[in-house]
Design an enzyme around this catalytic site. Structure first.
Site, PDB file in Angstrom:
ATOM      1  N   ASN A 147       0.797  -1.236   0.000  1.00 33.69           N
ATOM      2  CA  ASN A 147       0.000   0.000   0.000  1.00 33.69           C
ATOM      3  C   ASN A 147       0.825   1.280   0.000  1.00 33.69           C
ATOM      4  O   ASN A 147       0.349   2.323  -0.438  1.00 33.69           O
ATOM      5  CB  ASN A 147      -0.994  -0.006   1.164  1.00 33.69           C
ATOM      6  N   GLU A 245       4.518  -4.179  12.223  1.00 34.40           N
ATOM      7  CA  GLU A 245       3.415  -3.231  12.078  1.00 34.40           C
ATOM      8  C   GLU A 245       2.319  -3.942  11.301  1.00 34.40           C
ATOM      9  O   GLU A 245       2.548  -4.410  10.182  1.00 34.40           O
ATOM     10  CB  GLU A 245       3.865  -1.962  11.347  1.00 34.40           C
ATOM     11  N   CYS A 279      -3.354   1.234   6.962  1.00 34.01           N
ATOM     12  CA  CYS A 279      -3.570   0.642   8.283  1.00 34.01           C
ATOM     13  C   CYS A 279      -4.090   1.670   9.271  1.00 34.01           C
ATOM     14  O   CYS A 279      -4.633   1.317  10.323  1.00 34.01           O
ATOM     15  CB  CYS A 279      -2.291  -0.009   8.791  1.00 34.01           C
ATOM     16  N   GLU A 457       8.648   2.646  14.835  1.00 34.78           N
ATOM     17  CA  GLU A 457       9.313   3.020  13.597  1.00 34.78           C
ATOM     18  C   GLU A 457       9.410   4.545  13.508  1.00 34.78           C
ATOM     19  O   GLU A 457       8.675   5.276  14.170  1.00 34.78           O
ATOM     20  CB  GLU A 457       8.537   2.491  12.390  1.00 34.78           C
TER      21      GLU A 457
END
Length: 476
Positions: A147, A245, A279, A457
């Site tokens: 994505n 993630e 997400c 992150e």
């Protein structure tokens, strides 16, 4: 056929994968080499061999390489954005912005390479000093989703290299062109052979070798919860460091006192832009009962204005779904929502355009409740549901009633509720009067519960994953 990049050389694969444009399925971008297990093991061996030299390179050497990569990405943002839009279906403005963001990330971590940090302390014992330093993990396996085919690889590869690690990069099967373009730029940045390697291929072949290899010290993965669990279990068998993630079912609370225009824009941007394939998308819109009817009316009116079409058209606001499989998943969930008793107030239909593609009108369900599957399971498409709330306390309870905890938002003019929400929302990131989707590269990104595992992150917090801490005692 575009090859893999292993030990400083471009290497053909065992087979090729055609890359199809989701805006026009008659358009094939090209064929990209598929690596097998043997090629992946070669890449790991090359990364292991190159590791010590890169780990001990001066901060300036690493900074210069990353800065050069970032400079080229930014200079070529239009070209790379057009490639990304054609490959993944993200609207052209978003795609160009992602290419630029990838460049900015590399430049940020070029700076981080010059700021390694550390501490020099006195010991509790006389005549002894203590140095606390960070050292690279070694070989890092990077597995990324489709994505954000430039952005997510950038925010993993850049800190890995900045902190002295060598990299084996496996991109998602659906987006090899963006990964290859990024890798080609990295290949010319002056890194020692083997420091960076690209292996395109299937997860059960390439990805599994990365998970099983004892020479891969760390795994950074972004993808689904189910795959993330498998990654964690495989890596745990050999005590590898893992960063995951995964999914999100992100709430956006709209209180009765919210500015309606701001709330609608936050909801539309969060739920539907990038075709809802984020997400951090706002898939649960939890709305106060007094503003509920006005919010739904304003939402449907706003959705009717959205331009859905070919991602390469600058006028397009929402492009196609990424693939036939993902489109079918979206349609299946729309059917499930109807079966569960929610009302489809807008959209949810497959659309036809001038060229064949995976087009879907943004779907808005109303009169939903938190026990419905459309309110609990990540759909990863342009589908959102509106859930009524009695008051702020009820809305907060609904927002936290989920297995996920990535991003949570609130629209309100009350400082009292905004501050309470920041403290009590069970999420790694909270947003007040801004979309739940999106974030800055210089601050930490990540969530709680089933959304994330391991260190955060991005920003300076990336060092927590890509380095290990050493404590050294020295007697005078």
């Amino acid at each position: 056929m575009k090859p893999n990049f292993i030990n400083g050389e471009w290497v053909q694969g065992v087979a090729a994968t055609p890359n199809v444009n989701p805006s026009d399925t008659d358009d094939v971008l090209g064929e990209y080499a598929r690596a097998d297990a043997a090629a992946t093991r070669d890449a790991i061996a090359a990364a292991k061999h190159a590791g010590p030299a890169w780990a001990h390179a001066t901060p300036q050497v690493r900074a210069d390489a990353l800065d050069a990569i970032g400079t080229e990405l930014i200079a070529r943002k239009q070209e790379l954005g057009e490639l990304l839009a054609r490959e993944e279906g993200k609207s052209l403005p978003e795609a160009v912005g992602e290419a630029a963001r990838a460049g900015q990330i590399f430049k940020f971590f070029a700076g981080e390479a010059l700021r390694p940090g550390g501490e020099h302390l006195a010991s509790l014992r006389p005549g002894i000093t203590v140095d606390i330093t960070r050292e690279p993990l070694g070989v890092v396996g990077i597995i990324t989703p489709w994505n954000f085919p430039l952005g997510i690889p950038a925010w993993k590869i850049a800190p890995a290299l900045a902190h002295g690690n060598s990299v084996v990069f496996k991109p998602a099967d659906l987006v090899p062109a963006s990964a290859w373009a990024l890798s080609e730029i990295i290949s010319r940045a002056g890194l020692p052979a083997g420091t960076f390697n690209l292996v395109m291929g299937r997860g059960r072949e390439v990805g599994q070798v990365l998970l099983d290899s004892r020479d891969v010290t760390g795994i950074s993965f972004t993808g689904s919860v189910a795959t993330g669990k498998s990654v964690l279990l495989s890596a745990a068998q050999r005590f590898a460091k893992v960063q995951l993630e995964m999914g999100g079912k992100n709430p956006l609370i709209v209180l009765d006192d919210a500015d309606l225009e701001i709330a609608v824009e936050c909801a539309v941007q969060g739920a539907y832009f990038s075709t809802g394939q984020r997400c951090t998308a706002s898939s649960r819109l939890i709305v106060g009962k007094r503003i509920y009817d006005r919010f739904v009316k304003a939402m449907t009116a706003r959705l009717a204005t959205l331009r859905i079409g070919d991602a390469r058209d600058p006028a397009t606001q929402i492009g196609p779904v990424v693939s036939e499989g993902q489109l079918q998943t979206d349609l299946d969930y729309i059917a499930i929502g109807r079966e569960e008793g929610a009302t489809l107030a807008f959209g949810g239909e497959r659309l036809t355009r001038e060229r064949p593609g995976y087009y879907l009108s943004p779907a808005l369900f109303v009169d939903a409740h938190n026990e419905m599957r459309i309110a609990r399971e990540e759909i990863f498409g342009p589908v959102a549901c509106v859930i009524p709330a009695d008051d702020y306390e009820h809305a907060l309870a609904l927002a936290n009633d989920t297995e996920f905890g990535l991003s949570a938002g609130i629209c309100t003019t009350s400082l009292k509720y905004a501050n309470h929400f920041k403290r009590h929302a069970q999420a790694g990131m909270t947003m007040t009067n801004v979309s739940t989707a999106g974030g800055d590269y210089h601050v930490p990104f990540g969530g709680r519960k089933a959304s994330s595992y391991g260190a955060r992150e991005q920003g300076r917090y990336a060092a927590e994953f890509y380095t290990t801490v050493k404590t050294s005692y020295v007697a005078a």
